[in-house]
Structures are given as C-alpha cells and as structure tokens.
Scaffold this motif. Structure first.
Motif, mmCIF file in Angstrom:
data_model
loop_
_atom_site.group_PDB
_atom_site.id
_atom_site.type_symbol
_atom_site.label_atom_id
_atom_site.label_comp_id
_atom_site.label_asym_id
_atom_site.label_seq_id
_atom_site.Cartn_x
_atom_site.Cartn_y
_atom_site.Cartn_z
ATOM 1 N N HIS B 3 18.928 107.286 127.737
ATOM 2 C CA HIS B 3 20.115 106.589 127.614
ATOM 3 C C HIS B 3 19.728 104.871 127.736
ATOM 4 N N LEU B 4 20.556 104.063 127.227
ATOM 5 C CA LEU B 4 20.317 102.597 127.754
ATOM 6 C C LEU B 4 21.829 102.276 128.201
ATOM 7 N N LEU B 5 21.874 102.212 129.518
ATOM 8 C CA LEU B 5 23.318 102.016 130.069
ATOM 9 C C LEU B 5 23.549 100.442 130.873
ATOM 10 N N SER B 6 22.037 100.274 131.351
ATOM 11 C CA SER B 6 22.141 99.075 132.231
ATOM 12 C C SER B 6 20.652 98.471 132.107
ATOM 13 N N THR B 7 20.771 97.185 132.204
ATOM 14 C CA THR B 7 19.254 96.546 132.138
ATOM 15 C C THR B 7 18.626 96.723 133.698
ATOM 16 N N ARG B 8 19.548 97.176 134.609
ATOM 17 C CA ARG B 8 18.914 97.357 136.086
ATOM 18 C C ARG B 8 17.851 98.556 135.697
ATOM 19 N N GLU B 133 28.087 95.422 132.057
ATOM 20 C CA GLU B 133 26.843 95.446 131.307
ATOM 21 C C GLU B 133 27.106 95.288 129.794
ATOM 22 N N HIS B 134 26.207 94.747 129.347
ATOM 23 C CA HIS B 134 25.943 94.484 127.900
ATOM 24 C C HIS B 134 24.370 94.585 127.574
ATOM 25 N N PRO B 135 23.538 95.648 127.971
ATOM 26 C CA PRO B 135 22.162 95.328 127.804
ATOM 27 C C PRO B 135 21.726 94.972 126.573
ATOM 28 N N THR B 136 22.230 95.380 125.305
ATOM 29 C CA THR B 136 21.404 94.948 124.234
ATOM 30 C C THR B 136 21.683 93.529 124.043
ATOM 31 N N HIS B 172 33.773 87.472 135.303
ATOM 32 C CA HIS B 172 33.972 88.629 134.340
ATOM 33 C C HIS B 172 32.853 88.934 133.172
ATOM 34 N N SER B 173 31.815 88.396 133.508
ATOM 35 C CA SER B 173 30.592 88.487 132.173
ATOM 36 C C SER B 173 29.782 89.718 132.489
ATOM 37 N N ARG B 174 29.929 90.583 131.514
ATOM 38 C CA ARG B 174 28.745 91.911 131.473
ATOM 39 C C ARG B 174 27.513 91.025 130.840
ATOM 40 N N VAL B 175 27.478 90.000 130.238
ATOM 41 C CA VAL B 175 26.478 89.461 129.425
ATOM 42 C C VAL B 175 25.474 88.717 130.680
#
Lengths: 443, 317
Positions: B3-8, B133-136, B172-175
């Motif tokens: 999966h890709l859920l988080s850049t962590r 988050e917004h990993p892409t 508030h930023s997932r980016v």
C-alpha cells in the motif's frame, strides 16, 4: 429464601473466613459450619470484596436498545462483579422526568442482576438551557441523587451555579462531564504531537482542566457538592488536589481505560480506541494511578458505553465515542493498581464499592462484608489470567478496547442482595434471577 | 510495497526508486504511443469521497497510460450520500475485482483503515485523507525539486543539501505533513513557516526548523519555497484576523518574490488563491513550478500504481 454459606474466602485479600447469608443480609462472618439445606460456595483461593458499584454506566434503555438494555447491561455488570450501577441519563427520551427514571429503576428491580440507580439529567433534554425537574426525580420512587448531563458539559457558568445550588436542596450531587465545548469543537483525540502528526483534531487537556477549575470554585462559593466524571489528565489531578486541600466538597472518578491505555493506540485509526475524554499520554496515566492511590481521585467508574458495530466500523471521525467496560473493569484495576502495588484489595473495595455508593447515596454499602450489611459480595480469583476477547462480554455490544490483551483476575461469583447472579463464572438464567428478585422484594 | 498510505513508510532507497521509475514513466510521454501495457487486465478504482477534479484526473490519466481498466467512483450523488459506509462501498468495489483502490476521503486515517481493517484485500493508495497525508503530492513535489535542480543528472539522486521552506496552513495541510517526512527522508532541510494558530500542536518535535515570520525564512538561501493554499473556511474561524493581514504577513507578495534568489523555485500544490498566499508575479514567473508539478503528478502516479498493482518488483517493459 434458602441460606448461603461462602466458605473460606480471603476477606479483602486478608484473613480467610466463611460468610453466611440469610434473607439477603450477611448473617455471620467467621469460622462457620454449613447448616442443613444451606447452599455452599467454595471460595478457597478467592478474594471477597463487597459487590462493586458503578457510578457511570450507559444502559441505553429506553431508546438505545440496539446497543444495550437494562437487562443486558446488568448481566454484563454482574459478570464484572458489580451489584449496583448508576444508569446515565442520555437515553431517548432523556432521563429528565420522574417517569423515565422510575421506568429504568423498575426494569433493574425486575431483572434482579444489579441494583439500577438512575441518574437524572441536569437540564431538559441535556440541552444545557433549562434545569430539568430535579425535585420530581429526587422525590420519585427512583429517589435520584446523582444528576448529570454526561456526554455534554453543563458549560454555561450561571446554569452550573444554579444546578449545584438546586441539587443541594435535595441532597444530590452534580456529576459534571468536564469539557469546554468551544475548545473541543470537532475534537477527535488528545491534543499532542501525535494528533498533529495523525491529522486528527486535538482535544486539549486545558478544556477539561478549565471546567474543573471553574466548577470547584463554584462549588466552594455556593457550598455544594461536585463530582467530576472521568477525569483524564495530570493537570485535572492537580486542580482537584488543590480543591480538596481547600476543603471544597469535590469527588472525582477515573475510568479503567484511562488507567491503562494511552493515545498511542490512535495510531492505527481503529475506532475501538475512540473515547471521550480521549486516551491521554503516559504521564497522565501515571498521574491518574497515583491520584487514585492517594485518594485525590475517589473512585473508579466504568463509563461503560456500548455501541453497535456500525458505529465503530467506519472512519475515526465518523465513529461514536466510547468503550464497554463493565466486564473488564476489575481486571484492569487489578493490572493497573494492584499488581503495581498502588492499591490492596481493601483499596479496590474502597474505590469500586464503598465510596461510589457513598457518592451516589446508595444504602447497604457502608459496612462492607460486616454482619448486618446487605449481602453484596464479589469473589475474585486474582491468580487467573485471561487473553481478553469478545467472548468475555455479556452485553449487547462488543466495543471493548482490550481484545488480545492479557488481563489478570476473574470474577468467579457475584452475590447481589443474597442472589447468586454469577456462579463459577457463569451468569444465572434471566428467568430464575428475576424470580428470585421478585421473591426477595416480597420479603 | 503493498500500500502507499503515508510517506513516513518510505525510506530513502524506496523513495529514490519511485522517483527514478517516475522518470522512466515520464519518458513514455515523449513516445508516439504514450501507453504502456503494464497494467493490462488490472482494475484500478478511484474512490473519491471528496471533490477533487485535478487529483482524480491525474490518477485516471496515470492508470489509463498503464492500460489499466479504470473505474471512477465519486461519492456525490451516489449510494454514499444515501448513508452507505466506507466499509460497504469498499467491499462492493473490491467485489467487482479491484486490484488497487485509490482513495480520497475527508477523514484522516480512511486510507489506513481500508488497508488494515480487514475489509478488503486490494492495494490501497492514499490520494489524500483529511488533514493527515497526501503521499503522491509529496512524491511529485520531490520529483519536481530533483528534476529542476539536477536536470538530466537526476537519476539515483536524493535531495541532500536542498533547503525547502513550506509556508502557510500547516495545521490543516496533508501536503505539508507528507512533504515533511518525504523531503527529510531524502536528505533535504525543511523549514516550516506559519502563524502559531496554524501550527499543529507539537510541531517543534518534527525534524524541521520552525519560523513564525516569512521574512526570516526567506532570508535563508532557499532552493524552493512552497506556498500552501489557504482555504476560505479558515478565514472565518479566527486563525488569523483577515485575508489582507494574512497576505501581508505570510503571502509571497511581489516584493518578497523579488527578494528571492535567482534559482529559488516557487511551488504550490494548487489550486492557488492569487493575491492571498501567492502573488501573480510569483505564480506566473519562470521560477514557478506549478505546471511542472501537474505534469509530474501523472508520472509519479504511474510509478506508484505500477508498483502497487503490477504485482511484481520488475521495471516496466
């Protein structure tokens, strides 16, 4: 009613004795021989404590029967060693009239598993605008003494002042859900570095502490009694400690889950861990344990909050707050307080039976396990270890946060007013318990 | 990568690999036939519980260029608005044979739950969850930074030595969150700039330098300054007194833009509020990467979809 002899129980974890029960009352304690026709319970290796009293239970009936009823909730209570529960007012209709509280009380009486003491709403419809008919509820056959808008904070300071004063008129107490509403708009979890990372709106500790600070000052000013529900932060402990040192009449409760679980559990976004007030930091957990041990926090109350699956099988933000807790409470207290050396079993009896009964003005618990007292007895096997699962639950909902954890201790027998509601870990049949309760009422 | 859920969850090596793969994907856009057969016969579902035309189009276009069958499901006007739960919607789509689910949801953690609650087996790609988050988006930002900075010598490189300031509504930023973890994993130095009211509680513990005044950050030799969008609903919630004051204190005004170094990139995840967080002088300059970011978004999403849905670790043919 036939007699009952509990043999060889360790009283409060101390010396062993036999307890004879007659007509719902403890008739003798000591070294006793069984009499003809007397039912015996072998309690060797078991600790006897007085029947547990929960000051904060959501039984959901009327209106929320999909998640719990008075019957299923009191069965869960008995399984957890409780002989009395205080049913929160946030039902539908709200318990803000004599009619509703009398109905709830009667249902408890009929089923017989535990004494059900309804809590009355402070304000009409829990809306925080107008006082509910507190006098009518106090004078009803349910004789309500605890009033709470739990789920909502009585946040209007003037209304809270009036409520404290008015309830005092009837010997009652306000049990406040301390949550400043503006500071917790949209709140999802404890406000911390973790909430920032997870992108969940924070529920700051100050929103609880500010209300408690205001309320203890109000209680002092009007000379009334205040009870703080589910206190959850180290800062709240400091405020209550300060108030008690000043002689203010305040009592406080902590839930089992706040004594054990931390906000880290929010990481997986599993809504089983969503609760209000939210799980806090490790430092808070330790402060709460210390405060319970030193008496700053008076009691443990479950905040048993059953929810149907669909309220938890959804996103964290959509999910309902709350956890079931009646069946696991004593085990969690044993793990967090007894096995850490912070409380002995006499202390457990104090925080889970004698003191909650005193706060709720519930008779029959002031001289626990003594001759002449009502026969409310819980027998625990402290050496037992169970990997917790939903199989250990007896209510209608399964939203327990402890699944998969090893918890110590097991309630083996529960005796409510002489009626054995749980025997060898097995709940009595509803019909036979109801029949025994009816017989006991007739005297 | 399931999966890709988080850049962590991305270490340096994995992140560089995704950027390199995206570079390969970008080259296919120069071919006469832009399509790759990599995901032929696979089904990608775009599950959008929140309106986002640009992100949705970017994912659709990425999946189509990989020859996947694409189903797009927008919550508006669907069974979801009639009370269907995330669980039921996901299970319905999984039953239709989805190999990968691209999910955008207004609630933080929604993608994590789809991946881990045991409801479905499909690969889950987080296309933005609440304020988490917004990993892409972070991957395409890293790609854009790398491509602009190293040009033709980008392949295999990380962002070590680059200095990036992210400015605005961090709270508030997932980016911003996805960029903090990814850019630092890639070795970049990250500076966050926001008024106190728009800083998440505990942000000081992140691996970043925090500034409260934009001019402090701009006085550093920045390789890029990334302006975050200010959503209009924040203006009515007392996070700052007025749009005018925000623009004056934290906006990339024409004057501030003029003071930037000649190579400092101006980034924005879009859509922009011109005159609020960014001036037209900055947005339309040659140093603005806004349109590159859009183009690179398709390549990054192709790379990630390929890794999640192709079911092998090989490179595309």
């Amino acid at each position: 009613m036939t007699g009952l002899l509990i043999q060889g129980a360790s009283l409060f974890g101390g010396h062993s004795a036999d307890i004879r029960v007659r007509d719902g009352v403890i008739a003798a304690v000591g070294s006793l021989s069984p009499e003809l026709g007397e039912r015996t319970i072998d309690a060797a290796g078991l600790v006897a404590v007085p029947g547990l009293v929960d000051l904060h239970t959501h039984l959901r009936e009327p209106g929320g029967e999909a998640s719990e009823t008075v019957l299923t909730g009191t069965r869960a209570a008995a399984a957890g060693g409780f002989t009395a529960v205080h049913a929160m007012a946030n039902t539908s209709p709200v318990a803000d009239t004599a009619g509703v509280v009398e109905q709830v009380q009667r249902l408890g009486e009929r089923h017989g598993y535990a004494t059900v003491r309804p809590i009355g709403a402070v304000t009409v419809g829990l809306e925080g605008r107008q006082l509910a008919e507190i006098g009518a509820m106090a004078h009803s056959s349910a004789a309500v003494r605890v009033f709470s808008d739990d789920g909502f904070c009585v946040h209007d300071p003037l209304l809270m002042r009036r409520a404290l004063e008015y309830v005092a008129t009837f010997g009652g107490v306000i049990a406040q859900h301390a949550q400043e509403p503006r500071l917790t708009e949209g709140a999802q979890m404890n406000e911390s570095a973790l909430s920032g990372e997870l992108g969940l709106t924070g529920w700051p500790a100050v929103a609880e502490e500010a209300i408690i600070a205001r309320d203890v000052l109000l209680a002092q000013h009007v000379g009334a009694r205040l009870h703080v529900c589910h206190l959850s932060t180290a800062g709240s402990v400091e405020v209550v400690r300060w108030a008690k040192a000043r002689g203010i009449h305040v009592t406080a409760e902590v839930t089992p889950h706040h004594l054990l679980l931390t906000e880290e559990l929010a990481r997986g976004y599993d809504p089983r861990f969503k609760v209000n007030p939210p799980l806090r930091r490790d430092d808070d957990v330790h402060a709460l344990r210390q405060a319970l041990a030193d008496g700053t926090i008076d009691i443990v109350a479950t905040d048993h909050a059953p929810h149907p699956d669909e309220a938890k099988q959804c996103t964290w933000a959509e999910a309902a707050n709350g956890m079931v807790g009646l069946e696991s409470a004593l085990s969690v207290v044993q793990l967090a307080m007894v096995e850490t050396g912070l409380l002995d079993w006499a202390g457990v009896a104090r925080v889970l039976s004698t003191t909650p009964a005193a706060i709720g003005k519930l008779a029959g618990y002031d001289a626990p396990l003594e001759v002449g007292s009502a026969a409310h007895v819980t027998l625990v096997e402290p050496e037992a270890r169970r990997t917790w699962s939903t199989e250990h639950l007896h209510g209608r909902s399964v939203n327990t946060p402890y699944t998969g954890r090893e918890l110590p201790g097991r309630v083996v027998h529960t005796v409510h007013g002489g009626i054995v509601t749980v025997h060898d870990g097995v709940l009595g049949e509803a019909e036979s318990i109801a029949a025994l309760a009816k017989e006991a009422l007739r005297g | 990568m399931k999966h890709l859920l988080s850049t962590r969850d991305l270490d340096r090596a994995t992140a560089v690999r995704i950027l390199d793969l995206a570079e390969d994907m970008a080259h296919t856009a120069d071919r006469e036939v832009k399509k790759l057969p990599a995901l032929r016969g696979r089904t990608v579902v775009n599950l959008f519980f929140e309106d986002s035309t640009r992100t949705r189009l970017s994912f659709e276009s990425a999946a189509k260029r990989l020859s996947a069958d694409v189903i797009t499901f927008s919550a508006k006007g669907s069974s979801v608005s009639k009370g269907e739960s995330l669980k039921d919607t996901a299970q319905t789509l999984a039953a239709m044979g989805a190999d990968a689910i691209v999910v955008r949801h207004p609630d933080s953690g929604a993608a994590h739950q789809l991946a881990h609650a045991g409801w479905i087996d499909a690969a889950v790609l987080n296309a933005g969850d609440g304020t988490h988050e917004h990993p892409t988006q972070a991957l395409l930002d890293a790609y854009t930074l790398r491509a602009r900075h190293f040009g033709a010598h980008s392949r295999g490189r990380d962002l070590a030595g680059l200095r990036v300031a992210i400015v605005g509504d961090i709270l508030h930023s997932r980016v911003a969150r996805s960029n903090v973890w990814l850019l630092t994993a890639l070795g970049a130095e990250v500076h966050l700039v926001a008024p106190r009211t728009l800083q998440p509680h505990g942000m000081q513990s992140w691996p970043v330098t925090v500034h409260e005044h934009l001019d402090d950050a701009l006085s550093l030799a920045l390789d890029a300054v990334m302006m975050l969008r200010i959503q209009t609903e924040r203006m009515h919630a007392a996070f700052f007194p007025s749009a005018r004051e925000y623009a004056r204190e934290w906006g990339l005004t024409a004057e501030r833009f003029a003071r930037l170094g000649p190579d400092t990139m101006v980034m924005h995840p879009g859509p922009m509020n011109r005159g609020l967080e960014i001036s037209s002088a900055a947005a339309d300059s040659s140093r603005s990467t806004v349109l590159d970011q859009v183009t690179n978004g398709v390549s990054i999403r192709m790379a990630v979809l390929y890794l999640l849905a192709a079911g092998s670790s090989g490179e595309p043919a």
